[in-house]
Scaffold this motif. Structure first.
Motif, PDB file in Angstrom:
ATOM      1  N   GLY A 256      75.858-116.572  27.044  1.00 14.72           N
ATOM      2  CA  GLY A 256      75.759-117.892  27.669  1.00 14.72           C
ATOM      3  C   GLY A 256      76.560-117.906  28.952  1.00 14.72           C
ATOM      4  O   GLY A 256      76.514-116.963  29.733  1.00 14.72           O
ATOM      5  N   ASP A 257      77.337-118.984  29.125  1.00 11.65           N
ATOM      6  CA  ASP A 257      78.093-119.133  30.374  1.00 11.65           C
ATOM      7  C   ASP A 257      79.420-118.377  30.358  1.00 11.65           C
ATOM      8  O   ASP A 257      79.987-118.097  31.401  1.00 11.65           O
ATOM      9  CB  ASP A 257      78.365-120.620  30.642  1.00 11.65           C
ATOM     10  CG  ASP A 257      77.063-121.374  30.816  1.00 11.65           C
ATOM     11  OD1 ASP A 257      76.093-120.754  31.293  1.00 11.65           O
ATOM     12  OD2 ASP A 257      77.012-122.564  30.463  1.00 11.65           O
ATOM     13  N   ARG A 285      75.283-111.063  29.213  1.00 16.40           N
ATOM     14  CA  ARG A 285      74.299-111.549  30.185  1.00 16.40           C
ATOM     15  C   ARG A 285      73.550-112.687  29.524  1.00 16.40           C
ATOM     16  O   ARG A 285      73.318-112.657  28.318  1.00 16.40           O
ATOM     17  CB  ARG A 285      73.298-110.432  30.548  1.00 16.40           C
ATOM     18  CG  ARG A 285      73.817-109.421  31.568  1.00 16.40           C
ATOM     19  CD  ARG A 285      72.670-108.672  32.244  1.00 16.40           C
ATOM     20  NE  ARG A 285      71.852-107.932  31.294  1.00 16.40           N
ATOM     21  CZ  ARG A 285      72.066-106.659  30.947  1.00 16.40           C
ATOM     22  NH1 ARG A 285      73.080-105.990  31.487  1.00 16.40           N
ATOM     23  NH2 ARG A 285      71.287-106.052  30.079  1.00 16.40           N
ATOM     24  N   PRO A 286      73.180-113.721  30.309  1.00 11.70           N
ATOM     25  CA  PRO A 286      72.515-114.873  29.689  1.00 11.70           C
ATOM     26  C   PRO A 286      71.312-114.441  28.832  1.00 11.70           C
ATOM     27  O   PRO A 286      70.468-113.679  29.283  1.00 11.70           O
ATOM     28  CB  PRO A 286      72.066-115.713  30.886  1.00 11.70           C
ATOM     29  CG  PRO A 286      73.032-115.355  31.973  1.00 11.70           C
ATOM     30  CD  PRO A 286      73.357-113.900  31.761  1.00 11.70           C
ATOM     31  N   GLY A 291      76.044-110.453  19.749  1.00 11.71           N
ATOM     32  CA  GLY A 291      76.725-110.480  18.461  1.00 11.71           C
ATOM     33  C   GLY A 291      75.936-111.339  17.492  1.00 11.71           C
ATOM     34  O   GLY A 291      74.845-111.816  17.814  1.00 11.71           O
ATOM     35  N   HIS A 292      76.478-111.487  16.278  1.00 15.03           N
ATOM     36  CA  HIS A 292      75.877-112.434  15.347  1.00 15.03           C
ATOM     37  C   HIS A 292      76.941-112.960  14.402  1.00 15.03           C
ATOM     38  O   HIS A 292      78.024-112.365  14.284  1.00 15.03           O
ATOM     39  CB  HIS A 292      74.712-111.801  14.574  1.00 15.03           C
ATOM     40  CG  HIS A 292      75.121-110.769  13.567  1.00 15.03           C
ATOM     41  ND1 HIS A 292      75.200-109.430  13.856  1.00 15.03           N
ATOM     42  CD2 HIS A 292      75.486-110.892  12.256  1.00 15.03           C
ATOM     43  CE1 HIS A 292      75.585-108.767  12.775  1.00 15.03           C
ATOM     44  NE2 HIS A 292      75.776-109.622  11.804  1.00 15.03           N
ATOM     45  N   ALA A 311      78.056-119.813  16.285  1.00 18.16           N
ATOM     46  CA  ALA A 311      77.397-118.995  17.308  1.00 18.16           C
ATOM     47  C   ALA A 311      77.379-119.712  18.653  1.00 18.16           C
ATOM     48  O   ALA A 311      77.636-119.113  19.699  1.00 18.16           O
ATOM     49  CB  ALA A 311      75.963-118.665  16.861  1.00 18.16           C
ATOM     50  N   ASP A 312      77.076-121.025  18.631  1.00 23.23           N
ATOM     51  CA  ASP A 312      77.033-121.795  19.875  1.00 23.23           C
ATOM     52  C   ASP A 312      78.413-121.832  20.539  1.00 23.23           C
ATOM     53  O   ASP A 312      78.552-121.720  21.750  1.00 23.23           O
ATOM     54  CB  ASP A 312      76.579-123.235  19.624  1.00 23.23           C
ATOM     55  CG  ASP A 312      75.067-123.314  19.436  1.00 23.23           C
ATOM     56  OD1 ASP A 312      74.375-122.345  19.805  1.00 23.23           O
ATOM     57  OD2 ASP A 312      74.600-124.342  18.931  1.00 23.23           O
ATOM     58  N   TYR A 313      79.438-122.022  19.709  1.00 23.13           N
ATOM     59  CA  TYR A 313      80.780-122.129  20.260  1.00 23.13           C
ATOM     60  C   TYR A 313      81.193-120.805  20.925  1.00 23.13           C
ATOM     61  O   TYR A 313      81.749-120.791  22.027  1.00 23.13           O
ATOM     62  CB  TYR A 313      81.778-122.512  19.158  1.00 23.13           C
ATOM     63  CG  TYR A 313      83.085-122.999  19.727  1.00 23.13           C
ATOM     64  CD1 TYR A 313      83.293-124.353  20.000  1.00 23.13           C
ATOM     65  CD2 TYR A 313      84.103-122.094  20.030  1.00 23.13           C
ATOM     66  CE1 TYR A 313      84.482-124.792  20.553  1.00 23.13           C
ATOM     67  CE2 TYR A 313      85.305-122.522  20.584  1.00 23.13           C
ATOM     68  CZ  TYR A 313      85.487-123.882  20.846  1.00 23.13           C
ATOM     69  OH  TYR A 313      86.656-124.292  21.401  1.00 23.13           O
ATOM     70  N   ILE A 314      80.883-119.703  20.255  1.00 25.23           N
ATOM     71  CA  ILE A 314      81.268-118.389  20.810  1.00 25.23           C
ATOM     72  C   ILE A 314      80.538-118.126  22.124  1.00 25.23           C
ATOM     73  O   ILE A 314      81.113-117.635  23.093  1.00 25.23           O
ATOM     74  CB  ILE A 314      80.990-117.252  19.807  1.00 25.23           C
ATOM     75  CG1 ILE A 314      81.865-117.422  18.568  1.00 25.23           C
ATOM     76  CG2 ILE A 314      81.250-115.887  20.431  1.00 25.23           C
ATOM     77  CD1 ILE A 314      81.457-116.555  17.403  1.00 25.23           C
ATOM     78  N   SER A 315      79.226-118.480  22.169  1.00 29.08           N
ATOM     79  CA  SER A 315      78.507-118.207  23.433  1.00 29.08           C
ATOM     80  C   SER A 315      78.886-119.174  24.544  1.00 29.08           C
ATOM     81  O   SER A 315      78.498-118.963  25.692  1.00 29.08           O
ATOM     82  CB  SER A 315      76.997-118.170  23.293  1.00 29.08           C
ATOM     83  OG  SER A 315      76.539-118.738  22.154  1.00 29.08           O
ATOM     84  N   GLY A 316      79.584-120.261  24.188  1.00 30.60           N
ATOM     85  CA  GLY A 316      80.057-121.172  25.238  1.00 30.60           C
ATOM     86  C   GLY A 316      79.126-122.354  25.451  1.00 30.60           C
ATOM     87  O   GLY A 316      79.148-122.941  26.517  1.00 30.60           O
TER      88      GLY A 316
END
Ligand code: ADP
Length: 316
Positions: A256-257, A285-286, A291-292, A311-316
């Motif tokens: 993500g970001d 990269r976006p 990971g999972h 998962a959302d929190y880790i990807s930002g």
């Protein structure tokens, strides 16, 4: 030189030129799965022709070698809309294009012939059956999972597939075992399937390696797909594939970001110590799978929301 002292050579990535593997085999290096099997996972045209000849249920398809053959192929698969797929080199939905009619069958795409032209299947959901097979012919079959795709990328896997009838699950497992035997796979084979409203399943895609649809098994099964892949290529007895918990939900961490993922771990682990986080150490990269996370338990809905939050929190 690398292969010279190995007992067995395997890989975690399918796009290995088969010429190299044939060359290694000629020098008596043991390669598993072998180069005769691998094209079934790297070439959608080879796979479809081979499985159709073996009577395995597939979507209707035709392979075109020039863009001019498209109209005839569309007719052969039952008309528009169709799904166009480059025979080689696609992954995560790259190389797959749904065309509603002749105006949309993008020239750029068709220039990448050979292209598989396929009926658009009105599936109710996507399933995956993962099996492992050893050279001695022993095979084990994991519980059939539901795989949720977004924009052609697998984002979530639920094991076992919620509400799947025992009958369909058995058919899917037998299909995967049959494909593994016919193609002579050694190691893990993942068979991606479409489930139809009447309970039938069609084969969409094969992967010949530990696959995203089996990542749940690290935390949720008696033997992970990675261990069984290695046992298989070493021709050791395979480990039991059964689930050790009623439900496992796996959600992919997509780039993500945030360029750096580890700073989020403290929050995620403090909020929900039961979440298992697996980061691959790849450059972010976006949209890239980096990971999972896995959560095990009883209730699908609460496991899904916990896994997605993490998962959302880790990807930002
Ligand atoms: P990739 O090699 O990129 O994984 P797939 O063949 O698995 O390509 O296609 C990616 C996704 O596109 C599938 O998971 C499915 O959601 C959708 N798709 C592929 N083929 C069809 C089809 N014939 N009908 C409907 N949807 C399809």
């Amino acid at each position: 030189r690398f292969a010279a002292d190995l007992d067995v050579l395997t890989f975690d990535h399918e796009h290995v030129p088969t010429a190299h593997l044939h060359a290694l085999q000629a020098e008596e290096v043991v390669v598993r799965p072998g180069p005769h099997a691998l094209p079934y996972a790297t070439d959608k045209a080879v796979m479809r022709r081979g499985l159709r000849a073996a009577g395995i249920p597939l979507p209707r398809f035709a392979v075109i070698e020039t863009p001019e053959e498209l109209p005839e192929a569309v007719e052969a698969v039952g008309g528009w809309p169709v799904v166009l797929k480059t025979a080689r080199g696609g992954y995560d939905g790259k190389g797959v294009w749904t065309a509603q009619g002749p105006d949309e069958s993008a020239d750029v795409f068709l220039a990448r012939v050979p292209v598989v032209v396929e009926e658009r299947v009105p599936f109710v959901r996507e399933l995956a059956a993962v099996v492992a097979r050893s050279p001695s012919g022993q095979a084990v079959s994991y519980p059939v999972v539901e795989s949720v795709q977004r924009d052609g990328i697998c984002v979530e896997v639920v094991a076992p597939a919620p509400g799947l009838s025992q009958e369909t699950a058995t058919v899917a497992q037998q299909l995967a075992l049959e494909v593994a035997e016919r193609v002579d796979v050694v190691g893990v084979l993942a068979v991606e399937l479409f489930e139809l409203a009447d309970g039938r399943v069609l084969v969409n895609e094969l992967a010949m390696r530990p696959h995203n649809s089996g990542h749940w098994s690290i935390d949720g099964a008696a033997t992970s797909q990675f261990e069984n892949h290695l046992r298989a290529v070493l021709d050791l007895p395979l480990g039991p594939p059964h689930a050790i918990t009623p439900v496992t939900v796996m959600v992919n961490v997509l780039g993500g970001d945030l360029p750096e993922l580890h700073s989020a771990l403290r929050h995620v682990m403090a909020r929900d110590p039961g979440v298992r986080v697996h980061l691959y150490g790849k450059t972010v990269r976006p949209g890239r799978k980096v990971g999972h996370v896995t959560v095990t338990g009883d209730d699908v809905d609460s496991l899904r929301s916990r896994a997605w939050h993490a998962a959302d929190y880790i990807s930002g």
